[in-house]
Design a protein around this motif. Structure first.
Motif, mmCIF file in Angstrom:
data_model
loop_
_atom_site.group_PDB
_atom_site.id
_atom_site.type_symbol
_atom_site.label_atom_id
_atom_site.label_comp_id
_atom_site.label_asym_id
_atom_site.label_seq_id
_atom_site.Cartn_x
_atom_site.Cartn_y
_atom_site.Cartn_z
ATOM 1 N N GLU A 49 0.813 -1.218 0.000
ATOM 2 C CA GLU A 49 0.000 0.000 0.000
ATOM 3 C C GLU A 49 0.847 1.268 0.000
ATOM 4 O O GLU A 49 0.308 2.369 -0.177
ATOM 5 N N LEU A 50 2.149 1.126 0.203
ATOM 6 C CA LEU A 50 3.022 2.302 0.209
ATOM 7 C C LEU A 50 3.601 2.536 -1.183
ATOM 8 O O LEU A 50 3.679 1.626 -2.004
ATOM 9 N N THR A 51 4.025 3.761 -1.422
ATOM 10 C CA THR A 51 4.627 4.072 -2.713
ATOM 11 C C THR A 51 6.014 3.432 -2.819
ATOM 12 O O THR A 51 6.601 3.004 -1.818
ATOM 13 N N ASP B 155 8.414 5.435 -0.676
ATOM 14 C CA ASP B 155 8.276 5.179 0.758
ATOM 15 C C ASP B 155 8.811 3.797 1.128
ATOM 16 O O ASP B 155 9.369 3.619 2.215
ATOM 17 N N ASN B 156 8.649 2.821 0.250
ATOM 18 C CA ASN B 156 9.241 1.511 0.503
ATOM 19 C C ASN B 156 10.756 1.615 0.614
ATOM 20 O O ASN B 156 11.366 1.027 1.509
ATOM 21 N N ARG C 98 2.000 2.971 -6.010
ATOM 22 C CA ARG C 98 1.979 1.992 -4.931
ATOM 23 C C ARG C 98 2.696 0.717 -5.368
ATOM 24 O O ARG C 98 2.623 0.319 -6.537
#
Length: 238
Positions: free
Chosen positions: A90-92, A95-96, A132
């Motif tokens: 669910e994270l971009t 962000d990962n 995502r």
């Protein structure tokens, strides 16, 4: 750097790997091969703490980490990249990658340098940085998982089947990335089925058969040693 001695591990009371010993030093890449079901992935999971060993020991930089939970092993500097990716869907993408520093060592400058290196090798991660992770292909998620591990800068990287779900044309760049990564001082263990493609990027090789070490050699000698070992097996069963 990492030393495994007489490790036996499996699931419940069923051993999958038995009495396995190996080591990998700073800046070195060890290739682990073997047929499906030989115990390669179970070995990595036992080393990293996902499966508790039944016996044996795992030492990282002279610290005994045998049976420690994976999050503790990660804090000690050991990172496992699984063949089923394990990114945060669910994270971009960005962000990962950023979460690779989530161990309390946040450093914006170090993150920027790491991202620059990752994007240079895998520009698709820069192109899709706002998407995502769940929307990436399986191969792209595998690359993202490697990038996230790179940001963490572990002492030892365990990489389980980097070719899994990846187009064959992407495997050499991934292996070249791991080779360059090792040259910066990280010890790397790669479990891989595609031995011919992977072998040139590695220093030593270890083959597991039926949960036990069948042979260990320099990677440059792997082809000849494998051929001799297979001939011996055929003769035994003739």
């Amino acid at each position: 750097m990492l030393e495994v001695r007489n490790l036996t591990a499996g699931y419940g009371d069923i051993p999958v790997v038995r009495d396995v010993s190996l080591s990998v030093d700073e800046g070195e890449i060890l290739l682990i091969g073997g047929e499906n079901g030989a115990g390669k992935s179970t070995l990595l999971r036992a080393i990293s703490g996902f499966n508790a060993p039944a016996s044996g020991s795992v030492t990282l930089s002279d610290r005994n980490i045998t049976g420690l939970p994976p999050e503790i092993s990660a804090r000690e500097g050991l990172r496992l990249v699984l063949d089923n990716h394990r990114v945060f869907p669910e994270l971009t993408v960005h962000d990962n990658l950023r979460l690779g520093q989530a161990s309390g060592r946040a450093d914006p400058d170090a993150l920027a340098r790491a991202l620059e290196e990752i994007h240079a090798v895998f520009p698709i991660l820069k192109e899709k940085r706002g998407q995502r992770a769940r929307d990436l292909s399986g191969g792209q998620q595998q690359i993202l998982a490697l990038g996230q591990a790179f940001v963490a800068r572990p002492k030892v990287l365990l990489c389980d089947e980097p070719s899994m779900g990846v187009a064959q044309m992407l495997l050499p760049p991934i292996l070249a990335f791991l080779r360059k990564w090792a040259e910066s001082g990280t010890a790397v263990i790669i479990v891989e089925q595609h031995l011919k493609v992977t072998q040139p990027y590695t220093d030593r090789a270890l083959i597991i058969s039926r949960g036990e070490v069948a042979l260990e050699c320099r990677s440059s000698d792997l082809n000849s040693r494998l051929e001799a070992w297979r001939r011996e097996r055929m003769a035994e069963h003739a």
